[in-house]
Design an enzyme around this catalytic site. Structure first.
Site, PDB file in Angstrom:
ATOM      1  N   ASN A  77       0.983  -0.941   0.131  1.00 15.21           N
ATOM      2  CA  ASN A  77      -0.078   0.069  -0.088  1.00 15.21           C
ATOM      3  C   ASN A  77       0.868   1.329  -0.019  1.00 15.21           C
ATOM      4  OD1 ASN A  77      -2.177   1.989   0.763  1.00 15.21           O
ATOM      5  ND2 ASN A  77      -3.444   0.070   0.147  1.00 15.21           N
ATOM      6  N   ARG A  78       0.281   2.365   0.348  1.00 13.27           N
ATOM      7  CA  ARG A  78       1.009   3.758   0.181  1.00 13.27           C
ATOM      8  C   ARG A  78       1.848   4.381   1.327  1.00 13.27           C
ATOM      9  NH1 ARG A  78      -3.697   2.962  -2.593  1.00 13.27           N
ATOM     10  NH2 ARG A  78      -3.639   3.225  -4.842  1.00 13.27           N
ATOM     11  N   HIS A 103       2.846  -0.007  -3.002  1.00 15.35           N
ATOM     12  CA  HIS A 103       3.378  -1.464  -3.153  1.00 15.35           C
ATOM     13  C   HIS A 103       4.985  -1.208  -3.376  1.00 15.35           C
ATOM     14  CE1 HIS A 103      -0.777  -2.506  -2.550  1.00 15.35           C
ATOM     15  NE2 HIS A 103      -0.817  -2.349  -3.742  1.00 15.35           N
ATOM     16  N   HIS A 177      -1.377 -10.064  -2.514  1.00 10.14           N
ATOM     17  CA  HIS A 177      -2.323  -9.089  -3.167  1.00 10.14           C
ATOM     18  C   HIS A 177      -3.077 -10.169  -4.180  1.00 10.14           C
ATOM     19  CE1 HIS A 177      -3.962  -5.771  -5.101  1.00 10.14           C
ATOM     20  NE2 HIS A 177      -3.203  -4.934  -4.404  1.00 10.14           N
ATOM     21  N   TYR A 179      -6.427 -11.262  -6.168  1.00  9.49           N
ATOM     22  CA  TYR A 179      -7.385 -11.046  -6.613  1.00  9.49           C
ATOM     23  C   TYR A 179      -8.454 -12.159  -6.560  1.00  9.49           C
ATOM     24  CZ  TYR A 179      -6.131  -6.404  -8.147  1.00  9.49           C
ATOM     25  OH  TYR A 179      -5.501  -5.158  -8.262  1.00  9.49           O
ATOM     26  N   ASP A 249     -11.946   0.577  -0.884  1.00  7.25           N
ATOM     27  CA  ASP A 249     -10.330   0.363  -0.994  1.00  7.25           C
ATOM     28  C   ASP A 249      -9.832   1.188   0.251  1.00  7.25           C
ATOM     29  OD1 ASP A 249      -7.959   0.044  -1.815  1.00  7.25           O
ATOM     30  OD2 ASP A 249      -7.933   1.327  -3.598  1.00  7.25           O
ATOM     31  N   GLN A 286      -6.891  -4.888   4.189  1.00  8.60           N
ATOM     32  CA  GLN A 286      -7.191  -4.017   3.022  1.00  8.60           C
ATOM     33  C   GLN A 286      -8.214  -4.489   2.055  1.00  8.60           C
ATOM     34  OE1 GLN A 286      -5.986  -0.688   2.769  1.00  8.60           O
ATOM     35  NE2 GLN A 286      -7.031  -0.296   0.813  1.00  8.60           N
ATOM     36  N   GLU A 314      -6.234  -7.962   1.370  1.00  6.30           N
ATOM     37  CA  GLU A 314      -4.798  -7.897   1.920  1.00  6.30           C
ATOM     38  C   GLU A 314      -4.757  -7.642   3.494  1.00  6.30           C
ATOM     39  OE1 GLU A 314      -3.361  -4.703  -0.829  1.00  6.30           O
ATOM     40  OE2 GLU A 314      -5.603  -4.945  -1.477  1.00  6.30           O
TER      41      GLU A 314
HETATM   42  C1  FUC Z   1      -4.886  -2.192  -3.441  1.00 13.52           C
HETATM   43  C2  FUC Z   1      -5.352  -0.926  -3.450  1.00 13.52           C
HETATM   44  C3  FUC Z   1      -4.701   0.039  -4.174  1.00 13.52           C
HETATM   45  C4  FUC Z   1      -4.242  -0.154  -5.198  1.00 13.52           C
HETATM   46  C5  FUC Z   1      -3.755  -1.699  -5.655  1.00 13.52           C
HETATM   47  C6  FUC Z   1      -3.546  -2.108  -6.983  1.00 13.52           C
HETATM   48  O1  FUC Z   1      -3.801  -2.414  -2.695  1.00 13.52           O
HETATM   49  O2  FUC Z   1      -5.404  -0.634  -2.210  1.00 13.52           O
HETATM   50  O3  FUC Z   1      -5.583   1.205  -4.232  1.00 13.52           O
HETATM   51  O4  FUC Z   1      -5.167   0.019  -6.334  1.00 13.52           O
HETATM   52  O5  FUC Z   1      -4.181  -2.394  -4.961  1.00 13.52           O
END
Ligand code: FUC
Length: 349
Positions: A77-78, A103, A177, A179, A249, A286, A314
């Site tokens: 994350n950021r 990331h 991460h 999906y 998000d 997340q 996440e």
């Molecule tokens: C997740 C989100 C972010 C971003 C990333 C690709 O970790 O929290 O906003 O889009 O994926």
């Protein structure tokens, strides 16, 4: 089982490993980015199908993609404006997401070739991936040794055990991460998936997805997932936080005691009956609803990944913790061991 998966543009050979458990569920993992490329789990009739988004071939992962199935590091994350101060020294990182760092930067752990070894864990088939990140890589201090072990257990779990050490003070926040789409692997949207998150508070964000620092109660907000709620039930409502996130998000602050493996979230998909429970030792999760998928990525079997065709859960520390002293610390010092365990457990009903 190991097979060749191709090579990176600079010529490093990459492999694809297949783990199968005693009940027959299967995971495929590549040592490029420590990516889980497929995960086959049964529906309520026992039919196996792939529940994660990604690509059929390595080339897909070498191109631009939204972190499908990777391990994010050094900092998932950021980090606001790509800077932080540690022991009085300011560190500057890549601003690879608008004005913020995301990331781990331009070349994070998701784009590295890891060393891999198949390991027989007590309760299933494992793959241990290791990566040495030199001091200064992507701007972070400290030589960091990271190991991530994926185990496909005989209880139909994908368990992820993380371990890291450093030789100088640094910051660290690792996550997986993946999906997920429990209905069709990403051909359609996830709006009917019902989600429970065991959290009394969430972290509101600004328009750049940076937490404001507030730990807001979910009670009475659209962020309350204490009762299982379909993703689509409220996602289009007029709400400041849904607008800032472009959907869900956000980080939820988990009720469980950090360090103790506990149920964080549960997802139920009504058409297939598939259930995914997420357990973690981390303080936050997340929940991201694939808001940035826009149909420009074609993935496995020709599936076009459109908006909200996948969801991420996440497990991690809070975003921007290096700049938010009130958040649980992400500082790792020499002599300390960073550990995390996260489990994705599958069943059907
Ligand atoms: C997740 C989100 C972010 C971003 C990333 C690709 O970790 O929290 O906003 O889009 O994926």
């Amino acid at each position: 089982m190991k097979q060749a998966y191709g090579s990176t543009p600079d010529g490093a050979a990459v492999d694809l490993y297949t783990l199968t458990n005693a009940t027959g569920i299967r995971a495929q993992i590549t040592n490029y980015g420590a990516i889980v490329t497929s995960l086959l789990v049964p529906d309520r009739e026992g039919r196996l199908s792939d529940v994660v988004l990604g690509f059929d071939r390595l080339e897909g992962y070498l191109g631009k993609h939204p972190y499908f199935g990777v391990i994010c590091g050094r900092y998932a994350n950021r980090i606001a404006k790509g800077c932080f101060t540690l022991n009085g020294v300011e560190y500057t990182l890549a601003r690879n997401d608008g004005e913020n760092h995301l990331h781990g930067g331009s070349r994070g752990f998701d784009k590295m070739v890891w060393t891999a070894a198949e390991v027989a864990e007590q309760d299933g088939a494992g793959l241990r991936l290791a990566y040495s990140s030199p001091a200064g890589e992507e701007g972070y201090p400290g030589n960091l040794e990271v190991a991530v072990t994926y185990t496909l257990t005989d209880r139909n779990e994908l368990r992820i055990d993380y371990l890291a050490t450093t030789d100088a003070d640094t910051v660290l926040n690792l996550t997986h991460h993946g999906y997920f789409n429990l209905a069709d692997g990403g051909a359609g949207d996830v709006l009917k998936h019902e989600v429970m998150i065991d959290a009394a508070r969430f972290l509101p964000v600004d328009t750049g997805w940076i937490p404001t620092g507030e730990l807001r109660r979910v009670e009475g907000t659209l962020m309350d997932f204490n009762q299982p709620t379909a993703i689509g039930a409220r996602i289009e409502r007029d709400d400041e936080q849904l607008a800032h996130g472009k959907g869900y998000d956000h980080t939820w602050m988990l009720n469980s005691e950090p360090g103790r493996l506990s149920l964080a979230a549960r997802v139920y998909e009504p058409s297939s009956g598939r259930v995914m429970e997420v357990l973690t030792t981390e303080p936050g999760i997340q929940f991201f609803t694939g808001n940035i998928l826009d149909g420009t990525v074609t993935g496995k079997g020709g599936a076009v990944y459109r908006r909200r065709h996948g969801l991420c859960l996440e497990c991690q520390h809070f975003p921007d913790s290096p700049n938010k002293p009130q958040f649980p610390t992400t500082v790792l010092r020499p002599g300390q061991r960073y550990t995390q365990t996260t489990v994705y457990r599958f069943s059907a009903e």
